[in-house]
Scaffold this motif. Structure first.
Motif, short mmCIF file in Angstrom:
data_model
loop_
_atom_site.label_atom_id
_atom_site.label_comp_id
_atom_site.label_asym_id
_atom_site.label_seq_id
_atom_site.Cartn_x
_atom_site.Cartn_y
_atom_site.Cartn_z
N LYS A 154 33.83 55.26 -28.33
CA LYS A 154 33.26 56.32 -27.79
C LYS A 154 33.72 57.65 -28.70
CE LYS A 154 34.35 55.30 -23.01
NZ LYS A 154 35.10 55.67 -21.59
N LEU A 155 34.40 57.44 -29.57
CA LEU A 155 34.76 58.61 -30.32
C LEU A 155 34.02 58.79 -31.57
CD1 LEU A 155 38.53 58.10 -30.56
CD2 LEU A 155 37.25 59.25 -28.89
N THR A 156 32.54 59.54 -31.32
CA THR A 156 31.85 60.00 -32.35
C THR A 156 31.59 61.43 -32.21
OG1 THR A 156 29.95 60.11 -30.43
CG2 THR A 156 30.39 58.06 -31.58
N PRO A 157 31.23 61.96 -33.33
CA PRO A 157 31.03 63.54 -33.45
C PRO A 157 30.43 64.14 -32.23
CG PRO A 157 30.64 62.75 -35.49
CD PRO A 157 30.74 61.42 -34.58
N GLU A 158 29.47 63.53 -31.58
CA GLU A 158 28.66 64.13 -30.48
C GLU A 158 29.47 63.90 -29.32
OE1 GLU A 158 27.14 61.31 -32.54
OE2 GLU A 158 26.63 62.73 -33.94
N ALA A 159 30.50 63.10 -28.88
CA ALA A 159 30.97 62.77 -27.74
C ALA A 159 31.59 64.29 -27.13
CB ALA A 159 32.35 62.02 -28.13
N ARG A 160 31.04 64.34 -26.04
CA ARG A 160 31.51 65.56 -25.27
C ARG A 160 32.92 65.26 -24.58
NH1 ARG A 160 27.13 65.74 -21.05
NH2 ARG A 160 27.31 63.55 -21.20
#
Length: 85
Positions: free
Chosen positions: A24-30
Motif C-alpha cells: 500500500k505504501l506508494t508515493p501516491e498513497a493518500r
C-alpha cells in the motif's frame, strides 16, 4: 538526503510502527483515505521521523500534505532549507 532515502525511511516507519502492508505504501498513497491514518497517527509519524530531521517541523506545512509523496517533499524541502542557512 535524497527523496528516495526519505521515502524509504517513512515507509520503514509505517511498516514497523503502524504494521502497514508494504504494497500500500506508494508515493501516491493518500494518508487518510488509502492508509487510514488519523491525525494522531500523523503526529506519531512525525515524532518517529524527527530523528533524522535537522529541526522541528512547522505544523502548518503538514496541514497541506495529502499523500506520501507530499510528506517526502515537505521533509526534503525542510532539509534543503536547513542546509542553505
Amino acid at each position: 538526503m535524497e527523496k528516495q532515502e526519505i521515502f524509504d525511511k517513512i515507509k520503514t516507519a509505517l511498516i514497523e510502527e503502524f504494521e502497514m502492508d508494504e504494497a500500500k505504501l506508494t508515493p501516491e498513497a493518500r494518508l487518510y483515505e488509502d492508509l487510514e491514518l488519523d491525525s494522531i497517527d500523523a503526529v506519531d509519524l512525525i515524532v518517529k521521523l524527527k530523528s533524522f530531521l535537522p529541526r522541528n517541523i512547522d505544523p502548518e506545512v503538514f496541514k497541506t500534505v495529502r499523500t506520501l509523496q507530499d510528506v517526502v517533499d515537505a521533509i526534503y524541502n525542510l532539509i534543503q532549507n536547513s542546509e542553505s542557512k
